[in-house]
Design a protein around this motif. Structure first.
Motif, PDB file in Angstrom:
ATOM      1  N   ARG A 203       8.907 -44.731 -22.820  1.00 11.43           N
ATOM      2  CA  ARG A 203       7.725 -43.945 -23.216  1.00 11.43           C
ATOM      3  C   ARG A 203       7.513 -44.011 -24.716  1.00 11.43           C
ATOM      4  O   ARG A 203       6.383 -44.075 -25.199  1.00 11.43           O
ATOM      5  CB  ARG A 203       7.868 -42.486 -22.762  1.00 11.43           C
ATOM      6  N   LYS A 204       8.601 -44.025 -25.449  1.00 17.00           N
ATOM      7  CA  LYS A 204       8.519 -44.129 -26.904  1.00 17.00           C
ATOM      8  C   LYS A 204       7.780 -45.389 -27.336  1.00 17.00           C
ATOM      9  O   LYS A 204       7.138 -45.424 -28.370  1.00 17.00           O
ATOM     10  CB  LYS A 204       9.938 -44.171 -27.490  1.00 17.00           C
ATOM     11  N   GLU A 205       7.913 -46.451 -26.538  1.00 15.53           N
ATOM     12  CA  GLU A 205       7.248 -47.720 -26.875  1.00 15.53           C
ATOM     13  C   GLU A 205       5.903 -47.860 -26.171  1.00 15.53           C
ATOM     14  O   GLU A 205       5.342 -48.953 -26.085  1.00 15.53           O
ATOM     15  CB  GLU A 205       8.142 -48.910 -26.515  1.00 15.53           C
ATOM     16  N   ASN A 206       5.432 -46.768 -25.592  1.00 14.78           N
ATOM     17  CA  ASN A 206       4.129 -46.759 -24.921  1.00 14.78           C
ATOM     18  C   ASN A 206       4.034 -47.641 -23.682  1.00 14.78           C
ATOM     19  O   ASN A 206       2.962 -48.145 -23.346  1.00 14.78           O
ATOM     20  CB  ASN A 206       3.003 -47.147 -25.885  1.00 14.78           C
ATOM     21  N   LEU A 207       5.147 -47.839 -23.017  1.00 17.04           N
ATOM     22  CA  LEU A 207       5.083 -48.496 -21.709  1.00 17.04           C
ATOM     23  C   LEU A 207       4.585 -47.471 -20.696  1.00 17.04           C
ATOM     24  O   LEU A 207       4.799 -46.270 -20.859  1.00 17.04           O
ATOM     25  CB  LEU A 207       6.481 -48.964 -21.283  1.00 17.04           C
ATOM     26  N   LYS A 208       3.926 -47.980 -19.646  1.00 14.31           N
ATOM     27  CA  LYS A 208       3.607 -47.073 -18.546  1.00 14.31           C
ATOM     28  C   LYS A 208       4.871 -46.909 -17.710  1.00 14.31           C
ATOM     29  O   LYS A 208       5.487 -47.890 -17.299  1.00 14.31           O
ATOM     30  CB  LYS A 208       2.470 -47.647 -17.697  1.00 14.31           C
ATOM     31  N   VAL A 209       5.270 -45.670 -17.489  1.00 14.65           N
ATOM     32  CA  VAL A 209       6.537 -45.421 -16.799  1.00 14.65           C
ATOM     33  C   VAL A 209       6.285 -44.657 -15.505  1.00 14.65           C
ATOM     34  O   VAL A 209       5.599 -43.630 -15.507  1.00 14.65           O
ATOM     35  CB  VAL A 209       7.479 -44.573 -17.684  1.00 14.65           C
ATOM     36  N   THR A 293      11.719 -53.860 -25.350  1.00 14.33           N
ATOM     37  CA  THR A 293      11.608 -54.720 -26.528  1.00 14.33           C
ATOM     38  C   THR A 293      10.272 -55.464 -26.552  1.00 14.33           C
ATOM     39  O   THR A 293       9.664 -55.628 -27.617  1.00 14.33           O
ATOM     40  CB  THR A 293      12.771 -55.729 -26.557  1.00 14.33           C
ATOM     41  N   ALA A 294       9.811 -55.896 -25.387  1.00 15.10           N
ATOM     42  CA  ALA A 294       8.523 -56.604 -25.319  1.00 15.10           C
ATOM     43  C   ALA A 294       7.397 -55.691 -25.792  1.00 15.10           C
ATOM     44  O   ALA A 294       6.478 -56.120 -26.493  1.00 15.10           O
ATOM     45  CB  ALA A 294       8.261 -57.079 -23.895  1.00 15.10           C
ATOM     46  N   ALA A 295       7.490 -54.428 -25.423  1.00 11.87           N
ATOM     47  CA  ALA A 295       6.462 -53.467 -25.850  1.00 11.87           C
ATOM     48  C   ALA A 295       6.537 -53.259 -27.358  1.00 11.87           C
ATOM     49  O   ALA A 295       5.530 -53.238 -28.055  1.00 11.87           O
ATOM     50  CB  ALA A 295       6.648 -52.151 -25.113  1.00 11.87           C
ATOM     51  N   ARG A 296       7.757 -53.166 -27.857  1.00 12.34           N
ATOM     52  CA  ARG A 296       7.954 -52.977 -29.294  1.00 12.34           C
ATOM     53  C   ARG A 296       7.365 -54.147 -30.070  1.00 12.34           C
ATOM     54  O   ARG A 296       6.760 -53.971 -31.123  1.00 12.34           O
ATOM     55  CB  ARG A 296       9.455 -52.852 -29.568  1.00 12.34           C
ATOM     56  N   LEU A 297       7.514 -55.355 -29.516  1.00 16.92           N
ATOM     57  CA  LEU A 297       7.028 -56.558 -30.201  1.00 16.92           C
ATOM     58  C   LEU A 297       5.584 -56.895 -29.837  1.00 16.92           C
ATOM     59  O   LEU A 297       5.046 -57.916 -30.253  1.00 16.92           O
ATOM     60  CB  LEU A 297       7.937 -57.745 -29.864  1.00 16.92           C
ATOM     61  N   LYS A 298       4.968 -56.049 -29.013  1.00 19.80           N
ATOM     62  CA  LYS A 298       3.578 -56.247 -28.595  1.00 19.80           C
ATOM     63  C   LYS A 298       3.341 -57.650 -28.028  1.00 19.80           C
ATOM     64  O   LYS A 298       2.390 -58.357 -28.420  1.00 19.80           O
ATOM     65  CB  LYS A 298       2.629 -55.975 -29.767  1.00 19.80           C
TER      66      LYS A 298
END
Ligand code: BES
Ligand code: MN
Ligand code: ZN
Length: 489
Positions: A203-209, A293-298
């Motif tokens: 959630r911190k990385e804005n993934l849909k959970v 990590t993928a979300a963090r790296l967009k």
């Protein structure tokens, strides 16, 4: 923590300096470094052989408190992995000397016949991963990781590769996240807790959970997964992570086996095999860390991570050998052995993924079989796919990242071995031979026409021996592999 630095060695104040040296050829250009190497080679025992090490203090040429020279062996043997190893050993050496920062001298690309990008990537990975200490469960923390790692390059290179440090740090941070989850004791990562831990970071990385609990799993008829979970008082979870960038065309799905402890169930494992079965969620850890990590790296790919999490325990409520269960897909499975639980949770997760997300590519990572470890040893993962291109890409990524993968066959006639007299399938083969293959064939019954690969990481997910850039415990195998792979898809 990782930085590219172009500086004049003579003028810098340095805590610790590391200089890699080849046994047969010079691989540096900087005059100060060349003169330092000369001093090092005066030490008779140091020739630059692989893993040779010499430490010199307070040399007059530079204001470095210590200089560590590390041997790379013969020039022709230098490659990304030998640089990773050297870099990991360098950091460990500096940590032991209680320093907080290191400056790494970087070999000249032309002299080692490699791309500068690959040299830097490898050295950054080795240092970052070698700097990780898992001491969360120790009262006394004996060693402190380094705070800063610099790489000595020209100013042009510093500019050209300026984006590299943050990307490599992120991917290695993902590897470390997976390592820590795997090394964590099973009482601290029961399904509910592990799911919460993933969800919080995601959630911190804005993934849909999305987290499915027992009630939803029952409603949706995840029969195979529930059969595995039945024996434990710790209820199962299914964690679904979605990374949806705008304009992404393809969807790639990763499924990770998340058995937080595999006792074997009613087919209880012998004592010796029980001890490390907290690592049976390594596939889940790698998938979750990859998505985060993928979300963090967009990343610009649409990604879905599907993570079934259960604990496999024996009890009065546990599934029995002989039970027949109905999977999410509708096929029935006779449980020949409750210790072949991984494939049961995976088939439900795979069927659900295909139905709901229709991914172009689906890859599952699982510590699935001891047979795979017998076949390939503890450092190489088995790779199964009907899609030659996908298999080839995985093997290439394995080669590049040194998270090695070897392709295994899935012969049609072996399907004979997983037939059941009473149900559509049996969850174990009728012979123990080819156990990694029959497990993969069992999964293949549920993938329909999706391009799919199964990576059996039972060997390389966990290590009981410290190595140059990985401590004892979870290795984080899969995260670097999948990141490299995503660039090829
Ligand atoms: N989690 C184990 C596989 C495993 C073994 C992982 C060693 C890591 C190290 C898996 O659930 C299992 O128990 N597999 C059985 C299958 C058998 C019952 C058909 C095995 O490999 O023995
Ligand atoms: Mn098992
Ligand atoms: Zn298992």
């Amino acid at each position: 923590m990782l930085h590219l630095k172009s500086a004049d060695l003579m003028k810098e104040k340095i805590e610790s300096l590391v200089i890699p040296v080849c046994e047969d050829k010079n691989i540096h250009e900087d005059k100060t470094i060349l003169s330092l190497i000369k001093s090092a080679k005066k030490v008779k025992a140091f020739k630059g052989d692989k893993d040779d090490e010499v430490i010199l203090y307070n040399l007059s040429e530079v204001s470095a408190q210590i200089i560590i020279f590390l041997g790379l062996g013969k020039l022709e043997k230098v490659n990304m992995e030998s640089l990773r190893t050297m870099a990991g050993m360098a950091v460990k050496g500096v940590i032991k000397k209680k320093h907080t920062a290191v400056l790494m001298a970087v070999p000249l690309a032309a002299k080692v016949n490699m791309d500068m990008q690959n040299i830097l990537e490898a050295m950054m990975e080795g240092t970052f991963l070698g700097n990780h200490l898992f001491d969360r469960y120790k009262k006394e923390k004996k060693l402190q990781p380094l705070e800063r790692i610099d790489f000595l390059v020209t100013s042009d290179e510093a500019k050209k590769y300026r984006r590299l440090p943050s990307r490599i740090s992120a991917v290695c941070q993902g590897t470390i996240l997976a390592r820590e989850w795997v090394s964590m004791p099973p009482n601290d990562k029961r399904p509910e807790l592990f799911a919460k831990s993933i969800a919080r970071l995601a959630r911190k990385e804005n993934l849909k959970v999305t987290v499915l609990g027992e009630k939803e799993l029952k409603q949706k008829k995840f029969g195979a997964m529930l059969a595995v979970a039945a024996g434990s008082r710790n209820k199962p979870r299914m964690v679904i992570l979605e990374h949806t960038p705008v304009k992404a065309k393809k969807t790639i799905a990763f499924v990770g086996k998340g058995v937080t402890f595999d006792s074997g169930g009613i087919n209880l494992k012998p004592s010796a095999s029980l001890a490390d079965m907290k690592m049976d969620m390594s596939g889940a850890a790698a998938v979750a860390a990859t998505l985060i990590t993928a979300a963090r790296l967009k990343l610009r790919l649409k990604l879905v991570g599907i993570i079934p999490i259960v604990e496999n325990m024996p009890s009065g409520a546990a599934s029995r050998p002989g039970d027949i269960i109905k999977s999410y897909d509708g096929k029935t499975v006779e449980i020949g052995n409750t210790d072949a639980e991984g494939r049961l949770i995976l088939i439900d997760a795979i069927s659900y993924t295909i139905k709901k997300y229709k991914p172009q590519t689906l890859i599952d990572l699982a510590t699935l079989t001891g047979a795979c470890v017998v076949a390939l040893g503890e450092k190489i993962a088995g790779t199964f796919s009907f899609d030659d291109k996908l298999a080839e890409n995985i093997i290439l990524s394995g080669y590049k990242t040194h998270e090695r993968c070897w392709r295994m066959p899935m012969p049609e006639d072996y399907k004979e071995l997983i037939k059941s007299d009473f149900a559509d399938l049996n969850n174990v083969g009728s012979t123990r031979y080819g156990g990694a293959i029959t497990a993969a064939l069992f999964l293949s019954e549920f993938v329909k026409d999706t391009s799919w690969a199964h990576i059996d990481i039972a060997g390389p997910a966990y290590t009981k021996k410290e190595s140059s850039y990985c401590g004892v415990g979870g290795t984080g195998f899969g995260v670097r592999l999948l990141f490299d792979l995503m660039e090829r898809l």
